[in-house]
Design a protein around this motif. Structure first.
Motif, mmCIF file in Angstrom:
data_model
loop_
_atom_site.group_PDB
_atom_site.id
_atom_site.type_symbol
_atom_site.label_atom_id
_atom_site.label_comp_id
_atom_site.label_asym_id
_atom_site.label_seq_id
_atom_site.Cartn_x
_atom_site.Cartn_y
_atom_site.Cartn_z
ATOM 1 N N ASN A 27 6.167 12.911 -16.763
ATOM 2 C CA ASN A 27 6.375 11.142 -15.893
ATOM 3 C C ASN A 27 6.697 10.769 -17.428
ATOM 4 N N SER A 28 6.808 11.563 -17.955
ATOM 5 C CA SER A 28 6.861 11.015 -20.066
ATOM 6 C C SER A 28 8.902 10.152 -19.485
ATOM 7 N N PRO A 29 8.897 9.346 -20.614
ATOM 8 C CA PRO A 29 10.052 8.592 -20.545
ATOM 9 C C PRO A 29 11.274 9.327 -20.869
ATOM 10 N N ASP A 30 10.471 10.540 -21.680
ATOM 11 C CA ASP A 30 12.003 10.892 -22.032
ATOM 12 C C ASP A 30 12.249 12.719 -21.050
ATOM 13 N N SER A 31 11.171 12.465 -20.659
ATOM 14 C CA SER A 31 12.413 13.650 -19.289
ATOM 15 C C SER A 31 12.684 12.981 -18.496
ATOM 16 N N PRO A 32 13.904 12.877 -18.466
ATOM 17 C CA PRO A 32 15.025 12.532 -17.741
ATOM 18 C C PRO A 32 15.138 13.193 -16.189
ATOM 19 N N LYS A 33 15.089 14.124 -15.747
ATOM 20 C CA LYS A 33 14.310 14.883 -14.763
ATOM 21 C C LYS A 33 13.331 14.398 -14.150
ATOM 22 N N ALA A 34 12.401 14.147 -14.721
ATOM 23 C CA ALA A 34 10.968 14.039 -14.385
ATOM 24 C C ALA A 34 10.439 13.452 -12.758
ATOM 25 N N GLU A 35 9.489 13.702 -12.160
ATOM 26 C CA GLU A 35 9.646 13.681 -11.042
ATOM 27 C C GLU A 35 8.371 12.261 -11.429
ATOM 28 N N LYS A 36 8.931 11.102 -10.666
ATOM 29 C CA LYS A 36 8.370 9.337 -10.731
ATOM 30 C C LYS A 36 7.354 9.663 -9.756
ATOM 31 N N LEU A 37 6.088 8.796 -10.772
ATOM 32 C CA LEU A 37 4.872 8.698 -9.539
ATOM 33 C C LEU A 37 4.739 7.291 -9.672
ATOM 34 N N ILE A 38 5.171 7.037 -9.260
ATOM 35 C CA ILE A 38 4.992 5.990 -8.521
ATOM 36 C C ILE A 38 4.315 4.554 -7.368
ATOM 37 N N ASP A 39 3.906 3.168 -7.923
ATOM 38 C CA ASP A 39 2.810 3.167 -6.369
ATOM 39 C C ASP A 39 4.357 2.251 -5.151
ATOM 40 N N LYS A 40 3.194 0.965 -4.995
ATOM 41 C CA LYS A 40 5.400 0.452 -4.379
ATOM 42 C C LYS A 40 5.529 -0.363 -5.559
ATOM 43 N N VAL A 41 6.713 -0.792 -5.394
ATOM 44 C CA VAL A 41 7.975 -1.513 -6.773
ATOM 45 C C VAL A 41 7.831 -3.172 -5.206
ATOM 46 N N SER A 42 7.482 -4.282 -6.208
ATOM 47 C CA SER A 42 7.270 -5.317 -5.105
ATOM 48 C C SER A 42 8.542 -5.395 -5.541
ATOM 49 N N ILE A 43 9.788 -5.693 -4.724
ATOM 50 C CA ILE A 43 10.967 -6.023 -5.265
ATOM 51 C C ILE A 43 11.598 -7.566 -5.650
ATOM 52 N N ASN A 44 10.789 -8.597 -5.021
ATOM 53 C CA ASN A 44 10.529 -9.718 -5.867
ATOM 54 C C ASN A 44 9.964 -9.480 -6.587
ATOM 55 N N TYR A 68 20.357 -10.729 -7.047
ATOM 56 C CA TYR A 68 20.430 -11.475 -5.847
ATOM 57 C C TYR A 68 19.469 -12.690 -5.483
ATOM 58 N N ARG A 69 17.422 -11.677 -5.755
ATOM 59 C CA ARG A 69 16.371 -12.592 -5.700
ATOM 60 C C ARG A 69 16.372 -13.610 -6.464
ATOM 61 N N ASP A 70 17.119 -14.458 -7.816
ATOM 62 C CA ASP A 70 17.388 -15.799 -8.846
ATOM 63 C C ASP A 70 18.293 -16.519 -8.192
ATOM 64 N N THR A 71 19.256 -15.744 -7.143
ATOM 65 C CA THR A 71 19.542 -16.907 -6.873
ATOM 66 C C THR A 71 19.654 -17.011 -5.234
ATOM 67 N N HIS A 72 18.749 -16.402 -4.526
ATOM 68 C CA HIS A 72 18.505 -17.145 -2.738
ATOM 69 C C HIS A 72 16.620 -16.834 -3.577
ATOM 70 N N GLY A 73 16.127 -16.684 -4.247
ATOM 71 C CA GLY A 73 15.275 -17.106 -3.881
ATOM 72 C C GLY A 73 13.799 -16.707 -3.684
ATOM 73 N N MET A 82 19.372 -5.514 2.233
ATOM 74 C CA MET A 82 21.021 -5.409 2.700
ATOM 75 C C MET A 82 22.041 -6.188 2.325
ATOM 76 N N ASN A 83 21.228 -7.376 2.189
ATOM 77 C CA ASN A 83 22.970 -8.322 1.332
ATOM 78 C C ASN A 83 23.059 -8.441 0.007
ATOM 79 N N VAL A 84 22.761 -7.328 0.071
ATOM 80 C CA VAL A 84 23.117 -7.055 -1.490
ATOM 81 C C VAL A 84 23.987 -5.265 -1.959
ATOM 82 N N LYS A 85 24.905 -5.989 -2.287
ATOM 83 C CA LYS A 85 26.030 -4.808 -2.449
ATOM 84 C C LYS A 85 25.780 -3.805 -2.636
ATOM 85 N N GLY A 86 25.881 -2.858 -1.909
ATOM 86 C CA GLY A 86 25.692 -1.006 -2.189
ATOM 87 C C GLY A 86 24.129 -0.953 -1.938
ATOM 88 N N ILE A 87 23.365 -1.530 -1.154
ATOM 89 C CA ILE A 87 22.255 -1.538 0.030
ATOM 90 C C ILE A 87 23.087 -1.397 1.052
#
Length: 101
Positions: A27-44, A68-73, A82-87
């Motif tokens: 998980n080192s940031p120096d490893s670009p292809k490293a598998e990332k172990l993450i908890d939940k990501v708060s989109i807000n 989008y989140r800054d504009t729409h609160g 899905m209102n975000v372009k590309g999602i």
């Protein structure tokens, strides 16, 4: 014939510690292809860095989510992403277990 199963069993026993340990630098940031172990990501609340840990999100899409989140609160539902372009639906299907509001 008894030696083959015994040797196989001994080999399996020696491999067990490897199966239950993680690579220290995975998980080192120096490893670009490293598998990332993450908890939940708060989109807000997530930063660009946190959002890019999701499958299919690069820096530009992460910034689009933040804009989008800054504009729409903020997001009221995960589907609102899905209102975000590309999602799209495929992104949500892949990442829904990793997302929170």
């Amino acid at each position: 014939m008894k030696t083959v199963p015994t040797k196989l069993f001994a080999c399996l026993l020696m491999c067990l510690p490897v199966l239950f340990t993680t690579h220290a630098g995975a998980n080192s940031p120096d490893s670009p292809k490293a598998e990332k172990l993450i908890d939940k990501v708060s989109i807000n609340n997530a930063s660009v860095n946190e959002l890019t840990s999701l499958k299919g999100i690069g820096v530009k899409k992460a910034q689009a989510i933040i804009d989008y989140r800054d504009t729409h609160g903020g997001f009221k539902t995960l589907d609102e992403l899905m209102n975000v372009k590309g999602i799209g639906i495929k992104f949500l299907e892949k990442n829904a277990p990793l997302l929170s509001l």
